[in-house]
Design a protein around this motif. Structure first.
Motif, PDB file in Angstrom:
ATOM      1  N   MET A 173       3.412  17.634 -10.439  1.00 55.64           N
ATOM      2  CA  MET A 173       1.990  17.072  -9.829  1.00 55.64           C
ATOM      3  C   MET A 173       1.767  16.565  -9.389  1.00 55.64           C
ATOM      4  SD  MET A 173       1.385  13.962 -13.539  1.00 55.64           S
ATOM      5  CE  MET A 173      -0.217  13.883 -13.397  1.00 55.64           C
ATOM      6  N   GLU A 174       3.126  15.615  -8.178  1.00 53.69           N
ATOM      7  CA  GLU A 174       3.046  14.906  -6.546  1.00 53.69           C
ATOM      8  C   GLU A 174       2.784  16.535  -5.972  1.00 53.69           C
ATOM      9  OE1 GLU A 174       5.280  12.638  -4.363  1.00 53.69           O
ATOM     10  OE2 GLU A 174       5.470  11.159  -6.171  1.00 53.69           O
ATOM     11  N   PRO A 175       2.954  17.390  -5.789  1.00 56.60           N
ATOM     12  CA  PRO A 175       2.813  18.872  -5.186  1.00 56.60           C
ATOM     13  C   PRO A 175       1.263  19.625  -5.912  1.00 56.60           C
ATOM     14  CG  PRO A 175       5.158  19.314  -6.933  1.00 56.60           C
ATOM     15  CD  PRO A 175       4.499  18.181  -7.387  1.00 56.60           C
ATOM     16  N   ALA A 230      17.359   5.565  -5.362  1.00 55.51           N
ATOM     17  CA  ALA A 230      15.475   6.251  -4.859  1.00 55.51           C
ATOM     18  C   ALA A 230      14.571   7.099  -5.638  1.00 55.51           C
ATOM     19  CB  ALA A 230      15.016   6.786  -2.734  1.00 55.51           C
ATOM     20  N   ASP A 231      13.186   7.219  -5.347  1.00 54.49           N
ATOM     21  CA  ASP A 231      12.006   7.675  -5.893  1.00 54.49           C
ATOM     22  C   ASP A 231      12.135   7.828  -7.291  1.00 54.49           C
ATOM     23  OD1 ASP A 231      11.545  10.455  -5.520  1.00 54.49           O
ATOM     24  OD2 ASP A 231      11.691  10.613  -7.969  1.00 54.49           O
ATOM     25  N   THR A 232      10.465   7.378  -7.493  1.00 53.36           N
ATOM     26  CA  THR A 232      10.210   6.793  -9.031  1.00 53.36           C
ATOM     27  C   THR A 232      10.650   7.311  -9.889  1.00 53.36           C
ATOM     28  OG1 THR A 232       8.057   6.566  -7.072  1.00 53.36           O
ATOM     29  CG2 THR A 232       8.345   6.376  -9.391  1.00 53.36           C
ATOM     30  N   ALA A 233      10.349   8.621  -9.581  1.00 51.09           N
ATOM     31  CA  ALA A 233      11.540   9.359 -11.668  1.00 51.09           C
ATOM     32  C   ALA A 233      12.913   8.969 -11.516  1.00 51.09           C
ATOM     33  CB  ALA A 233      10.689  11.016 -11.333  1.00 51.09           C
ATOM     34  N   ARG A 280       1.002  -1.357  -0.260  1.00 54.47           N
ATOM     35  CA  ARG A 280      -0.292   0.157   0.250  1.00 54.47           C
ATOM     36  C   ARG A 280       0.872   1.326   0.047  1.00 54.47           C
ATOM     37  NH1 ARG A 280      -1.811  -3.757   3.075  1.00 54.47           N
ATOM     38  NH2 ARG A 280      -1.128  -3.324   4.910  1.00 54.47           N
ATOM     39  N   SER A 281       1.964   1.750  -0.361  1.00 54.21           N
ATOM     40  CA  SER A 281       2.664   2.299  -0.986  1.00 54.21           C
ATOM     41  C   SER A 281       3.132   2.928  -2.564  1.00 54.21           C
ATOM     42  CB  SER A 281       4.206   2.550  -0.646  1.00 54.21           C
ATOM     43  OG  SER A 281       4.932   1.006  -1.060  1.00 54.21           O
ATOM     44  N   ARG A 282       3.381   3.833  -2.764  1.00 52.45           N
ATOM     45  CA  ARG A 282       4.189   4.077  -3.978  1.00 52.45           C
ATOM     46  C   ARG A 282       4.951   3.400  -5.056  1.00 52.45           C
ATOM     47  NH1 ARG A 282       3.327   9.180  -1.932  1.00 52.45           N
ATOM     48  NH2 ARG A 282       2.685  10.773  -2.430  1.00 52.45           N
ATOM     49  N   ALA A 283       5.353   2.361  -3.660  1.00 54.32           N
ATOM     50  CA  ALA A 283       6.413   0.939  -4.442  1.00 54.32           C
ATOM     51  C   ALA A 283       5.877   0.242  -5.215  1.00 54.32           C
ATOM     52  CB  ALA A 283       6.976   0.589  -3.327  1.00 54.32           C
ATOM     53  N   LEU A 330      16.067  10.222   2.214  1.00 55.52           N
ATOM     54  CA  LEU A 330      15.358  10.183   2.622  1.00 55.52           C
ATOM     55  C   LEU A 330      13.787   8.851   2.981  1.00 55.52           C
ATOM     56  CD1 LEU A 330      13.245  13.056   0.484  1.00 55.52           C
ATOM     57  CD2 LEU A 330      14.216  13.220   2.530  1.00 55.52           C
ATOM     58  N   ARG A 331      14.273   7.699   3.375  1.00 60.02           N
ATOM     59  CA  ARG A 331      13.675   6.584   3.583  1.00 60.02           C
ATOM     60  C   ARG A 331      12.683   6.221   3.127  1.00 60.02           C
ATOM     61  NH1 ARG A 331      18.727   7.468   5.190  1.00 60.02           N
ATOM     62  NH2 ARG A 331      18.984   6.884   7.859  1.00 60.02           N
ATOM     63  N   LYS A 332      12.201   6.904   2.223  1.00 60.10           N
ATOM     64  CA  LYS A 332      11.400   6.131   1.476  1.00 60.10           C
ATOM     65  C   LYS A 332      11.326   5.427   0.477  1.00 60.10           C
ATOM     66  CE  LYS A 332       8.407  10.379   2.908  1.00 60.10           C
ATOM     67  NZ  LYS A 332       7.803  10.719   3.444  1.00 60.10           N
ATOM     68  N   VAL A 333      10.263   4.778   0.745  1.00 57.11           N
ATOM     69  CA  VAL A 333       9.796   3.693  -0.719  1.00 57.11           C
ATOM     70  C   VAL A 333       9.264   4.846  -1.908  1.00 57.11           C
ATOM     71  CG1 VAL A 333      10.294   1.473   0.427  1.00 57.11           C
ATOM     72  CG2 VAL A 333       8.085   2.417   0.219  1.00 57.11           C
ATOM     73  N   PRO A 334       9.429   3.906  -3.271  1.00 57.79           N
ATOM     74  CA  PRO A 334      10.150   2.842  -4.018  1.00 57.79           C
ATOM     75  C   PRO A 334      11.964   3.235  -3.827  1.00 57.79           C
ATOM     76  CG  PRO A 334       9.304   4.199  -6.261  1.00 57.79           C
ATOM     77  CD  PRO A 334       8.295   4.635  -4.699  1.00 57.79           C
ATOM     78  N   ALA A 335      12.147   2.232  -3.264  1.00 50.01           N
ATOM     79  CA  ALA A 335      14.137   2.248  -3.706  1.00 50.01           C
ATOM     80  C   ALA A 335      15.037   1.338  -4.320  1.00 50.01           C
ATOM     81  CB  ALA A 335      15.069   2.739  -2.387  1.00 50.01           C
ATOM     82  N   ASP A 353       9.025  -1.969   6.090  1.00 50.87           N
ATOM     83  CA  ASP A 353       8.261  -1.469   7.060  1.00 50.87           C
ATOM     84  C   ASP A 353       7.729  -0.326   7.817  1.00 50.87           C
ATOM     85  OD1 ASP A 353       6.264  -1.511   8.735  1.00 50.87           O
ATOM     86  OD2 ASP A 353       6.068  -3.709   9.957  1.00 50.87           O
ATOM     87  N   PHE A 354       7.293   0.559   7.278  1.00 51.19           N
ATOM     88  CA  PHE A 354       7.531   2.212   7.431  1.00 51.19           C
ATOM     89  C   PHE A 354       6.384   2.572   8.097  1.00 51.19           C
ATOM     90  CE2 PHE A 354       6.175   3.031   3.303  1.00 51.19           C
ATOM     91  CZ  PHE A 354       4.131   3.607   3.675  1.00 51.19           C
ATOM     92  N   ARG A 355       5.382   1.067   8.639  1.00 49.58           N
ATOM     93  CA  ARG A 355       4.333   2.180   9.689  1.00 49.58           C
ATOM     94  C   ARG A 355       4.368   0.854  11.217  1.00 49.58           C
ATOM     95  NH1 ARG A 355       2.583   0.465   4.142  1.00 49.58           N
ATOM     96  NH2 ARG A 355       1.732   2.440   3.323  1.00 49.58           N
TER      97      ARG A 355
HETATM   98  N1  LIG Z   1       8.567  10.818  -4.783  1.00 51.38           N
HETATM   99  C1  LIG Z   1       8.210   9.820  -3.972  1.00 51.38           C
HETATM  100  C2  LIG Z   1       7.239   9.971  -2.841  1.00 51.38           C
HETATM  101  C3  LIG Z   1       7.692   8.031  -1.884  1.00 51.38           C
HETATM  102  C4  LIG Z   1       7.063   8.382  -0.507  1.00 51.38           C
HETATM  103  O1  LIG Z   1       6.501   9.312  -0.699  1.00 51.38           O
HETATM  104  N2  LIG Z   1       6.928   7.322  -0.368  1.00 51.38           N
HETATM  105  C5  LIG Z   1       5.944   6.569   1.236  1.00 51.38           C
HETATM  106  C6  LIG Z   1       5.984   5.967   1.011  1.00 51.38           C
HETATM  107  S1  LIG Z   1       3.831   5.725  -0.412  1.00 51.38           S
HETATM  108  C7  LIG Z   1       7.319   6.225   1.937  1.00 51.38           C
HETATM  109  O2  LIG Z   1       8.108   5.799   1.731  1.00 51.38           O
HETATM  110  N3  LIG Z   1       6.822   6.844   3.617  1.00 51.38           N
HETATM  111  C8  LIG Z   1       7.627   6.445   4.781  1.00 51.38           C
HETATM  112  C9  LIG Z   1       7.836   7.109   5.258  1.00 51.38           C
HETATM  113  O3  LIG Z   1       8.132   8.301   5.088  1.00 51.38           O
HETATM  114  O4  LIG Z   1       8.183   7.132   6.505  1.00 51.38           O
HETATM  115  C10 LIG Z   1       8.948   8.865  -5.146  1.00 51.38           C
HETATM  116  O5  LIG Z   1       7.477   8.971  -5.767  1.00 51.38           O
HETATM  117  O6  LIG Z   1       9.084   7.862  -4.899  1.00 51.38           O
END
Ligand SMILES: N[C@@H](CCC(=O)N[C@@H](CS)C(=O)NCC(=O)O)C(=O)O
Length: 204
Positions: A105-107, A64-67, A9-12, A50-55, A32-34
């Motif tokens: 788009m995202e902003p 990392a970052d989709t684009a 349930r994420s952008r990944a 930034l510890r964001k998925v996807p990577a 598991d960022f939740r």
């Molecule tokens: N612009 C980034 C956004 C990534 C993003 O916002 N990921 C969220 C999940 S949808 C995330 O990893 N959140 C976990 C956190 O911030 O700890 C991309 O498209 O890759």
């Protein structure tokens, strides 16, 4: 072997579509960022500051970052197919539209979602409405954003339009809807969505 750092349930989730388009073998590593504290597998922090998925990790390369991932994988594994060559006249617009998703788009989607009052001249993304109008204009008389075939620019913009529709942020115009449907109808998009659902179900 490519490793995808993925969370349910994420952008990944959309990354499976891209990996299916690329056609290279891959494995997933679950983030598991939740949970508190979050569970970050080995190598994830290095790939995603930034510890964001996807990577992803691909040999000695991690990012990392989709684009950024989409451009990296297309250039590396599908040059000329999913990304025009650097010296091709389409390369400039291709870069613009590939990065239109994270830069505009995202902003703009955040503006819409949080109901932030528009301020088109000051906000770097213009406004949600201006952002959508630019897509509308670009798609006039075109099936795809750049050239005659699908590229990762369409993966980025078509996928983001899918989010806008799925989360009821706005009603897409008939032209935008037809384009988003064209993107979603690709076999790789369907296979990717099925894999995301399968992996999500496996985690329970
Ligand atoms: N612009 C980034 C956004 C990534 C993003 O916002 N990921 C969220 C999940 S949808 C995330 O990893 N959140 C976990 C956190 O911030 O700890 C991309 O498209 O890759």
């Amino acid at each position: 072997m490519i490793t995808l750092y993925w969370a349910p349930r994420s952008r990944a989730g959309r990354m499976f579509w891209l990996l299916e388009e690329i056609g290279q073998p891959y494995e997933i590593s679950v983030v598991d960022f939740r949970s508190d504290p979050p569970v970050h597998p080995e190598g994830f922090a290095d790939a995603s500051p930034l510890r964001k998925v996807p990577a992803i990790r691909d040999g000695d390369t991690a990012l990392a970052d989709t684009a950024a991932i989409a451009l990296y994988l297309a250039d590396r594994y599908a040059p000329g197919r999913l990304a025009p060559a650097p010296d091709h006249p389409d390369r400039g617009p291709f870069l613009f539209w590939t990065f239109y998703s994270p830069s505009a788009m995202e902003p703009a989607m955040t503006e819409k979602f949080l109901q932030i009052p528009p301020n088109p001249a000051s906000y770097p993304w213009g406004s949600f409405d201006r952002m959508m109008s630019a897509i509308e204009d670009r798609l006039e008389g075109r099936d795809w954003l750049v050239g005659d075939d699908f590229t990762v620019a369409d993966y980025m913009v078509g996928g983001a339009l899918g989010f806008i529709s799925q989360f009821n942020m706005a009603k897409l115009s008939p032209r935008q809807q037809a384009y988003a449907d064209r993107c979603a109808a690709r076999p790789a998009a369907k296979a990717g969505a099925a894999r995301d659902a399968e992996e999500t179900a496996r985690l329970g």
